[in-house]
Motif scaffolding. Structure first.
Motif, PDB file in Angstrom:
ATOM      1  N   ASN A 356      44.083  54.716  39.569  1.00 13.92           N
ATOM      2  CA  ASN A 356      42.745  54.515  40.147  1.00 13.92           C
ATOM      3  C   ASN A 356      41.937  53.473  39.386  1.00 13.92           C
ATOM      4  O   ASN A 356      41.201  52.693  39.987  1.00 13.92           O
ATOM      5  CB  ASN A 356      41.935  55.819  40.144  1.00 13.92           C
ATOM      6  N   LEU A 357      42.078  53.493  38.084  1.00 11.29           N
ATOM      7  CA  LEU A 357      41.361  52.490  37.285  1.00 11.29           C
ATOM      8  C   LEU A 357      41.769  51.094  37.752  1.00 11.29           C
ATOM      9  O   LEU A 357      40.916  50.235  38.017  1.00 11.29           O
ATOM     10  CB  LEU A 357      41.712  52.671  35.802  1.00 11.29           C
ATOM     11  N   ALA A 358      43.082  50.889  37.882  1.00 10.38           N
ATOM     12  CA  ALA A 358      43.569  49.572  38.295  1.00 10.38           C
ATOM     13  C   ALA A 358      43.037  49.200  39.684  1.00 10.38           C
ATOM     14  O   ALA A 358      42.519  48.099  39.895  1.00 10.38           O
ATOM     15  CB  ALA A 358      45.097  49.567  38.288  1.00 10.38           C
ATOM     16  N   THR A 466      54.165  44.916  38.485  1.00  9.56           N
ATOM     17  CA  THR A 466      53.322  44.772  39.672  1.00  9.56           C
ATOM     18  C   THR A 466      51.891  44.430  39.278  1.00  9.56           C
ATOM     19  O   THR A 466      51.261  43.526  39.831  1.00  9.56           O
ATOM     20  CB  THR A 466      53.309  46.102  40.469  1.00  9.56           C
ATOM     21  N   LEU A 467      51.406  45.195  38.296  1.00  7.35           N
ATOM     22  CA  LEU A 467      50.002  45.041  37.930  1.00  7.35           C
ATOM     23  C   LEU A 467      49.751  43.728  37.176  1.00  7.35           C
ATOM     24  O   LEU A 467      48.743  43.049  37.407  1.00  7.35           O
ATOM     25  CB  LEU A 467      49.577  46.253  37.096  1.00  7.35           C
ATOM     26  N   LEU A 468      50.667  43.369  36.303  1.00  5.70           N
ATOM     27  CA  LEU A 468      50.466  42.123  35.553  1.00  5.70           C
ATOM     28  C   LEU A 468      50.509  40.924  36.493  1.00  5.70           C
ATOM     29  O   LEU A 468      49.759  39.955  36.315  1.00  5.70           O
ATOM     30  CB  LEU A 468      51.507  41.998  34.434  1.00  5.70           C
ATOM     31  N   ALA A 469      51.363  41.010  37.514  1.00  5.53           N
ATOM     32  CA  ALA A 469      51.395  39.932  38.503  1.00  5.53           C
ATOM     33  C   ALA A 469      50.057  39.876  39.238  1.00  5.53           C
ATOM     34  O   ALA A 469      49.486  38.794  39.439  1.00  5.53           O
ATOM     35  CB  ALA A 469      52.546  40.151  39.479  1.00  5.53           C
ATOM     36  N   ALA A 470      49.515  41.053  39.595  1.00  3.52           N
ATOM     37  CA  ALA A 470      48.231  41.096  40.302  1.00  3.52           C
ATOM     38  C   ALA A 470      47.101  40.567  39.419  1.00  3.52           C
ATOM     39  O   ALA A 470      46.119  40.006  39.910  1.00  3.52           O
ATOM     40  CB  ALA A 470      47.931  42.525  40.751  1.00  3.52           C
ATOM     41  N   LEU A 471      47.240  40.754  38.109  1.00  2.00           N
ATOM     42  CA  LEU A 471      46.211  40.299  37.174  1.00  2.00           C
ATOM     43  C   LEU A 471      46.378  38.820  36.827  1.00  2.00           C
ATOM     44  O   LEU A 471      45.601  38.260  36.047  1.00  2.00           O
ATOM     45  CB  LEU A 471      46.266  41.124  35.881  1.00  2.00           C
ATOM     46  N   GLY A 472      47.402  38.189  37.384  1.00  2.00           N
ATOM     47  CA  GLY A 472      47.630  36.772  37.108  1.00  2.00           C
ATOM     48  C   GLY A 472      48.059  36.521  35.674  1.00  2.00           C
ATOM     49  O   GLY A 472      47.838  35.444  35.112  1.00  2.00           O
TER      50      GLY A 472
END
Ligand code: ME8
Length: 501
Positions: A356-358, A466-472
């Motif tokens: 949820n934080l993400a 997944t998340l690191l890709a979304a964070l650029g």
């Protein structure tokens, strides 16, 4: 950080049965450390595999009506197949029936013999066919039983070759003194050391009745006790893991052997002595973890009550299982696990605290700043809590404290959630007079999320990607809060840990 080599191993697993959660656990632990060291830029080699000779395999094959090699082939394939399922990034999978291994074992054992560390004698003692191990009187359970398998043992008497373990007592004591962290945790080190100090007896090196084992090079009528063949895998594998290359000088001595307490004596006592006898440098360190206790009855709504790794991974992914095991059971101790406990942590920690934080952070950057991370200053209170986190995390993993390292990251995840509640960005968004404060809050949330996600790479390899890709985020090296400036485009992600239906 300078690049070092890091060679980490798991036990090689017996092929008398199929893989289960305990095997997955040790392998995932080694994988966490391998991934962490790769993030540090180290030159990593991660070995796992199967232990295919010996009486337990011979007996299981007889029972199943197949040859030992057939049983080994079937089950080794299952162990090898487990690796991608649990997301283990082993660099090689050794099988001890591989002739490239057995040839090297013969060479090394011949050297041990030539060096004068092998004698002939008569063995009389308590033998456990499940451990494939003779027990000393000190090790027996009540009524002459195996303390591990709790089965009655038979006294066996046989003509045998012996490895002169007793001759290495002084050198082993010296090794333990020189290297206080040779075995961690410390209580396991003390256990091994007191076993050594209690007086070492020579150990049987061959078995005349065994068929499924390597012939002794100097007396081919006798077969090698499986543990000698097995322990040597850690060294032999480096000789042939890469076609046309010998990796021994590059990676030996091993930096870390990972295992559970059941095989402490073989690794912490016999193995370094065998190395010395064979003129091989002993490994640097070993970490002994506890047992996952799976017997209890707490049922979950979706999984029943057997924590089957394949079923869990099928439904929730490998990350969730890796996270649960290292978070729930303090690494090094025994610990009970349950499907209900799994679902609880999945929902409250993975889905709520982190997932949820993400989602919230990425959604707010999109809504309030068109998906571009604002450039701003590090928040002073947040900085205080993140101060030195990377170094502390690295120190914990250097001591193989997998649970404490994860706890440290989770405290930061929770700190970020509190930061959201304290700063209430949705209220700031309505206050057009102070857009800079909203910039600052969003910048810090993205930074915090990036820092914790980089730390979580070894534990949650799939989700973190997944998340690191979304964070650029382009690199995977660990980072301190504030080490990246704003300006990146970020993207929203679907729920990382979907709610359990
Ligand atoms: O001992 N909890 O193989 P093995 C945690 N071939 N870990 C567990 C576990 C549990 N309940 N059950 C098993 C052998 N393990 C030898 C090793 S090495 C040169 C030869 C894990 O198939 C743990 O790592 O019996 C334990 O040490 C190992 O599986 C034993 O695997």
């Amino acid at each position: 950080m300078s690049s070092e080599t890091f060679y980490v191993t798991t036990p090689i697993y017996y092929v008398n049965a199929e893989p289960h959660l305990g095997h997955a656990y040790s392998t995932m632990a080694a994988d966490v450390l391998a991934r962490h060291h790769r993030q540090r830029g180290d030159d990593v080699f991660f070995l796992t595999g199967t232990d295919e000779h010996g009486e337990p395999v011979e007996n299981a094959a007889k029972k199943a009506g197949v040859t030992p090699q057939e049983l080994a082939d079937t089950n080794a394939a299952k162990f090898e197949g487990l690796m991608p399922i649990i997301d283990a990034t082993n660099d090689f999978f050794i099988r001890t029936s591989d002739p490239r291994h057995t040839e090297r074992v013969a060479e090394i054992m011949q050297r041990v013999y030539d060096n004068g560390w092998v004698t002939k004698g008569v063995y009389e003692g308590w033998y456990c066919p499940r451990c494939a191990d003779f027990k000393t009187e000190r090790e027996l359970g009540p009524g002459n039983t195996c303390p591990i398998h709790e089965i009655p043992l038979q006294k066996e008497r046989e003509e045998n070759w012996f490895f002169q373990l007793s001759a290495f007592q002084g050198q082993l004591e010296g090794l333990y003194e020189e290297r206080p962290d040779f075995v961690v945790p410390e209580f396991r080190r003390n256990e091994a050391l007191s076993f050594i100090k209690g007086g070492l007896e020579d150990v049987s090196l061959s078995r005349p009745n065994l068929k499924w084992g390597l012939p002794l090079p100097w007396d081919p009528g006798q077969r090698m006790y499986v543990w000698f063949d097995a322990l040597l895998n850690y060294v032999t594998a480096l000789g042939f893991a890469r076609e046309g290359e010998d990796l021994t000088d590059r990676y030996w001595p091993a930096d870390l052997h990972v295992m559970a307490k059941d095989i402490l004596k073989f690794h912490a006592v016999i193995w370094p002595a065998l190395c010395l006898a064979a003129e091989i440098e002993p490994p640097r360190r070993m970490v002994i973890h506890g047992y996952l206790l799976m017997g209890e009855k707490k049922m979950s709504k979706s999984l029943g009550n057997v924590l089957d790794p394949f079923a869990v991974i099928d439904r929730f992914g490998a990350d969730a299982l890796r996270f649960y095991l290292f978070r729930e059971v303090s690494f090094g101790q025994d610990g009970a696990i349950s499907t209900a406990g799994f679902e609880q942590r999945y929902e409250t920690e993975l889905a709520n605290d982190y997932g949820n934080l993400a989602s919230r952070v990425l959604a707010m950057v999109e809504r309030y700043r068109d998906g571009v991370v604002p450039a701003a200053q590090v928040d002073a209170t947040l900085a205080e809590d993140f101060e030195g986190a990377v170094a502390r995390f690295g120190d914990l993993l250097d001591r193989a404290e997998l649970t404490q390292a994860l706890d440290l990251v989770w405290a930061l995840v929770r700190r970020l959630n509190r930061f959201v509640e304290e700063t209430q960005p949705w209220v700031l968004a309505k206050d057009e007079a102070d857009p800079e404060r909203l910039d600052e809050v969003l910048y810090n949330l993205v930074e915090g999320l990036r820092v914790v996600t980089l730390l979580l790479v070894p534990y949650l390899p799939g989700t973190s990607e997944t998340l690191l890709a979304a964070l650029g985020e382009e690199g995977r090296a660990l980072a301190e809060l504030g080490s990246r400036e704003g300006g990146q485009k970020v993207e929203r992600v679907p729920p990382l840990f979907p709610k359990i239906e």
